[in-house]
Design an enzyme around this catalytic site. Sequence first.
Site, PDB file in Angstrom:
ATOM      1  N   CYS A 101      -0.553   6.117   9.155  1.00  0.00           N
ATOM      2  CA  CYS A 101      -0.952   4.815   8.592  1.00  0.00           C
ATOM      3  C   CYS A 101      -2.186   5.073   7.747  1.00  0.00           C
ATOM      4  O   CYS A 101      -2.285   6.100   7.095  1.00  0.00           O
ATOM      5  CB  CYS A 101      -1.211   3.800   9.708  1.00  0.00           C
ATOM      6  SG  CYS A 101      -2.499   4.291  10.874  1.00  0.00           S
ATOM      7  N   ARG A 105       0.836  -1.202   0.000  1.00  0.00           N
ATOM      8  CA  ARG A 105       0.000   0.000   0.000  1.00  0.00           C
ATOM      9  C   ARG A 105       0.871   1.253   0.000  1.00  0.00           C
ATOM     10  O   ARG A 105       0.565   2.232  -0.689  1.00  0.00           O
ATOM     11  CB  ARG A 105      -0.939  -0.012   1.206  1.00  0.00           C
ATOM     12  CG  ARG A 105      -2.057  -1.036   1.105  1.00  0.00           C
ATOM     13  CD  ARG A 105      -2.784  -1.224   2.420  1.00  0.00           C
ATOM     14  NE  ARG A 105      -3.368   0.031   2.905  1.00  0.00           N
ATOM     15  CZ  ARG A 105      -3.844   0.187   4.133  1.00  0.00           C
ATOM     16  NH1 ARG A 105      -3.804  -0.827   5.005  1.00  0.00           N
ATOM     17  NH2 ARG A 105      -4.362   1.350   4.502  1.00  0.00           N
TER      18      ARG A 105
END
Length: 281
Positions: free
Chosen positions: A241, A181
Site C-alpha cells: 500500500c 493513486r
Amino acid sequence: MSQELPALVTTDWLAARLGSPRLKVVDGSWYLPGSGRDPAAEYLTGHIPGAVFFDLDASSDPDNPLPHMLPAESAFARRMEALGLDDRDDLVVYDGSGNNLSAARVWWTFRVFGHPRVAVLDGGIGKWRREHRPVESGPVALPTRRFTARLDRKAIRDLTALQSNLSTRQELVVDLRPAGRFAGRDPEPRAGIRSGHLPGSLNLPYGELVTPDGTILPLAQLRSLLRDKGIDLSQPIVATCGSGTSACTLVLALELLGFRDVAVYDGAWTEWGGRRDTPIE
C-alpha cells in the site's frame, strides 16, 4: 481467555468480556497525512473503556526514514510492556477509520512479533458508538508487564525481494491503495513520491473490503471480490500500500478465508515510488 481467539470479534463479543483480567483493548487508530484527524486527541476524547493507545508512528522504527517500518524486537517489547501488555493477554484492536485502515496493521504487527492471540474489533469504535456502548475519556495507565517479541521475518518482504519478483513473478503483488493513486491519476499524500504502481501488481482498494457500516464483508462476498479483482489464491501473495498500513487489511481478510501464504512489503509505495531506480506503471 481462550487461546483460540478469533482474528475478528464482534462488538457483542467484546462487550460481554470487557473488564476480563486477561483481555486488553488497544486503540490502534491512525490516519493518512492531510486527513485533518488526530488519533491521539480522539483517543483522549473518547475510547472503549480500559483501552490503551498504541500510537502507530511511535511504535515504528524511529531510525528509518520510511514511515511505519517495524521496530527492533527489543524496542517493540519495551513499548508494549510500558503500555501494560503481557505475553498472556488476549488483545482486541480497533480504530476509528470505519474501514480498518490501521487496526489490521496493529493486529498484524502483534502477530508478526509472535503474539497470535490478537483480534480486530469488527466495525471499530464507530460501530461501538452507534450501538450506544460505553466510552471513557482521558489516558489509561496500566502496570508495566512482561512482553516478549520475536520477529517472523518470513512474513515480511523488502525492496530486494520485490525487485527480484519483477522477473520471477513467483508472488502475486496486491496493492491496497485507492484506485486513483494506483492508476497514477491522484497524487500521493506524501511529498516527493511518484504516482503509479509496481509493474504487474493488482489493485484492491482497502475500503472495498468492508460494508457501509464498517464491518468486514461476509466470507462469500470476500471470495467473490478477490476473484473479481483477479487475485488467485493458488499463488503466494504480497500485500502492499502506501506505508504498509492498509496492506494488512488484506492479510486480515485472507486469514478469515483460511489463506496464510501472504507477506507484507513493509517499505511499500513510499519506498518504491520514492526512488528513481525502480520501474513503475
